[in-house]
Design an enzyme around this catalytic site. Structure first.
Site, short mmCIF file in Angstrom:
data_model
loop_
_atom_site.label_atom_id
_atom_site.label_comp_id
_atom_site.label_asym_id
_atom_site.label_seq_id
_atom_site.Cartn_x
_atom_site.Cartn_y
_atom_site.Cartn_z
N HIS B 121 0.87 -1.19 0.00
CA HIS B 121 0.00 0.00 0.00
C HIS B 121 0.91 1.24 0.00
O HIS B 121 2.01 1.19 0.54
CB HIS B 121 -0.83 -0.06 1.28
CG HIS B 121 -1.90 0.97 1.42
ND1 HIS B 121 -1.62 2.27 1.77
CD2 HIS B 121 -3.25 0.89 1.28
CE1 HIS B 121 -2.76 2.94 1.83
NE2 HIS B 121 -3.76 2.13 1.53
N ASP B 198 2.85 -4.60 8.18
CA ASP B 198 1.64 -3.79 7.97
C ASP B 198 0.46 -4.75 8.11
O ASP B 198 0.19 -5.54 7.22
CB ASP B 198 1.70 -3.15 6.58
CG ASP B 198 0.37 -2.49 6.18
OD1 ASP B 198 -0.60 -2.56 6.96
OD2 ASP B 198 0.32 -1.89 5.09
N GLN B 201 -4.73 -5.04 6.92
CA GLN B 201 -5.74 -5.94 6.34
C GLN B 201 -5.78 -7.29 7.03
O GLN B 201 -6.60 -8.14 6.67
CB GLN B 201 -5.46 -6.14 4.84
CG GLN B 201 -5.60 -4.88 4.00
CD GLN B 201 -7.04 -4.37 3.92
OE1 GLN B 201 -7.99 -5.09 4.22
NE2 GLN B 201 -7.20 -3.12 3.53
N LYS B 224 -10.85 -0.56 10.35
CA LYS B 224 -11.06 -1.72 9.48
C LYS B 224 -11.48 -2.94 10.29
O LYS B 224 -11.75 -4.00 9.74
CB LYS B 224 -9.78 -2.03 8.70
CG LYS B 224 -9.44 -0.97 7.66
CD LYS B 224 -8.26 -1.42 6.81
CE LYS B 224 -7.57 -0.29 6.09
NZ LYS B 224 -8.34 0.28 5.00
N CYS B 364 -4.81 2.53 -3.67
CA CYS B 364 -3.59 3.03 -3.02
C CYS B 364 -2.42 2.08 -3.21
O CYS B 364 -1.60 1.88 -2.31
CB CYS B 364 -3.81 3.29 -1.53
SG CYS B 364 -5.10 4.48 -1.21
#
Lengths: 145, 409
Positions: B121, B198, B201, B224, B364
């Site tokens: 991202h 990261d 997600q 999220k 993104c």
């Protein structure tokens, strides 16, 4: 499907999308403008040839959705042969149209009128205005020269 | 997991959009919020709103307890050793920027390498570009295999003794692939580099254990995972965080302030300048309670099943291109796709007219889009409140989209 959608995807829009007019790059253009819509990835390269205050030629190339690409095609068709100032007036009219404002009835907008339905889809207005913003940028440069 | 019961806890889902029942398939962008999260935030503002770590008064103590209680919930959620390793931030982007601007900017030197992947991202690319530019370090990308997965051989070939930082997303927001971050962390450590994960997600969808992953930093966002916007987490190993300088100064993070010198609070508050995101943290805590009640393993299994179902049904639509591995076992709950001859924005507009919310654009991830040779794609992403029925409606909508566009031509 909804009639709202039919107001957006008019046949003439699809025609410009599938058979874009003035596609390509001008080898002898006086202005080249690159513009993109960072939120969705649409991009356009517009080349203009301005002589004695008149847009004698315009070509466009890029990638994007049916609305942005058909709008670019229609825009080049509309400004070719126009005086720079008249092209900029047309751009203002188009911007008003996208904001849902009333347009003078005796104005002949030709194919552009088909894009009127976009004003009801706020998320898609930026698609329709991309090419026009590029044109404005190029012609304002011209005016300043 | 009873989806009907779960859906009842998400009031926003019970509405019509464009005259059709809402089918929300954009949870990878942001998830919806259950009542208990909405109510926790409301309760905070109605009953205990006060600044934290300051007032002697009762509300101040209650607000502090609730805020720090949320930190403990996060600690447990990711199995960090101590609350000192859990920093509240504005979101994943801020968390990653903090690691880059504080840790990396001070540690990375000219000639060093920072390693990321092609699928990252923008928030896990640009902070490292900035560090590379300022320090003269080299930014390197682990390539992707044809199906969009990362091979450990490629990771081994890219990460060298000169590598100081490796930063990889655990789940791709475009390809849906689950990356072997634990194994990549091992490779990073063998080369003397630190590992940043990261988890934007992954945290909403699967159990995360930072000690098991042995990552040095991990970043994720509240919004999220059923929490509010504006709150996120940076996990960092204590010995690294202790050596790092804050990047924002004032308010909550100070210890003693002299005229020309000041000292900082201990961890984790050293990194929480200003009045913290109190309501956001409390909302995130409530979201964690909610997810724990249902069980992350159940959620992961449910999404896995949806992904497998969606892959099968969507692949049957004529003219469909699906990005990422077609093997559901390698995937989390999202499917990125394109329909031949219909631009993804147009797909999203037609689906929206049917009440179906999907994302269209570059997500993104522009370098990944170029790798996929697509200027834009459409994405349907699933969460615990989605069902097979939603996917059936999506597929129906996609068939209609195809028909609609072949009709208007």
């Amino acid at each position: 499907m909804s009639s709202n959608l039919d107001a957006l995807y008019r046949r003439v829009i699809m025609d410009h999308y599938k058979k874009p007019r003035n596609r390509g790059v001008l080898e002898d253009g006086s202005h080249t403008i690159n513009m993109n819509n960072p939120t969705c990835g649409d991009r356009i390269q517009l080349s203009l040839k301005v002589e004695d205050g008149i847009v004698v030629d315009a070509k466009q190339e890029g990638e994007g959705c049916s609305i942005s690409m058909s709008s670019a095609s229609m825009m080049t068709q509309a400004i070719k042969g126009k005086k720079v100032e008249d092209a900029l007036v047309l751009s203002k009219v188009f911007s008003d149209m996208m904001q849902g404002k009333e347009i003078e009835e005796d104005l002949d907008l030709g194919d552009i009128e088909a894009l009127q339905g976009v004003s009801k889809f706020p998320a898609r207005i930026k698609c329709a205005t991309l090419a026009w913003k590029a044109m404005e940028k190029g012609l304002k440069e011209e005016e300043q020269e | 997991m009873n989806i009907q019961d779960i859906r009842k806890q998400f009031p926003i889902l019970d509405q019509e959009v464009n005259g059709r029942p809402l089918v929300y398939l954009d949870s990878s962008a942001t998830s919806q919020k259950p009542l208990q999260v909405i109510e926790a935030i409301e309760k905070y503002y109605r009953e205990i709103n006060s600044n934290v770590h300051r007032g002697v008064h009762t509300l101040g103590t209650r607000a502090t307890d609730a805020y720090e209680g949320a930190r403990e919930k996060v600690r447990k959620f990711i199995n960090a050793k101590s609350i000192q390793e859990v920093i509240f931030t504005r979101g994943t982007t801020t968390s990653l920027n903090t690691v880059a601007a504080s840790y990396a900017a001070a540690t990375v030197k000219e000639g060093d390498e920072i390693v990321i992947t092609y699928m990252e991202h923008h928030s896990n690319i640009i902070p490292w570009q900035q560090v590379a530019r300022k320090t003269g370090a080299q930014l390197k990308y682990i390539p992707l295999q044809a199906d969009g997965t990362i091979s450990l051989d490629d990771a081994r070939a890219t990460i060298t003794a000169n590598t100081k930082v490796v930063s990889v997303m655990q789940v791709s927001n475009v390809l849906g692939v689950i990356n072997p971050v634990k194994e990549i962390a091992e490779i990073a450590h063998q080369n003397g580099a630190i590992m940043v994960v990261d988890a934007a997600q992954s945290a909403p969808h699967m159990k995360i254990d930072v000690q098991d992953l042995d990552c040095d930093f991990l970043a994720f966002s509240g919004h999220k995972m059923c929490g509010p916007t504006g709150i996120g987490v940076l996990y960092g190993k204590k010995q690294l965080l202790e050596k790092m300088e804050p990047i924002e100064f004032g308010g909550e993070m100070i210890d003693f302030v002299e005229l020309y010198e000041s000292t900082w609070k201990e961890l984790p508050w050293k990194f929480e300048a200003g009045t913290p995101i109190i309501a956001g943290a409390i909302g995130l805590g409530a979201a964690i309670d909610f997810l724990n009640e249902i069980g992350l393993d159940n959620i992961a299994e449910h999404e896995h099943r949806l992904a497998a179902y969606a892959l099968e049904k969507m692949a049957a639509v004529e003219g469909m291109t699906i990005y990422g591995p077609l093997d559901a076992a390698k995937r989390a709950g999202l499917v990125t796709f394109n329909l031949t001859d219909v631009h993804p924005h147009d797909v999203a507009t037609v689906l929206d007219a049917e009440g179906i919310a999907v994302r269209a654009g570059h997500h993104c991830a522009q370098p990944l889009m170029r790798w996929l040779k697509a200027s834009a794609t459409a994405r349907a992403s699933f969460y615990l409140y989605n069902s097979e029925d939603d996917i059936d409606k999506l597929v129906e909508g996609l068939v209609k989209t195809k028909e609609y566009f072949s009709d208007v031509f």
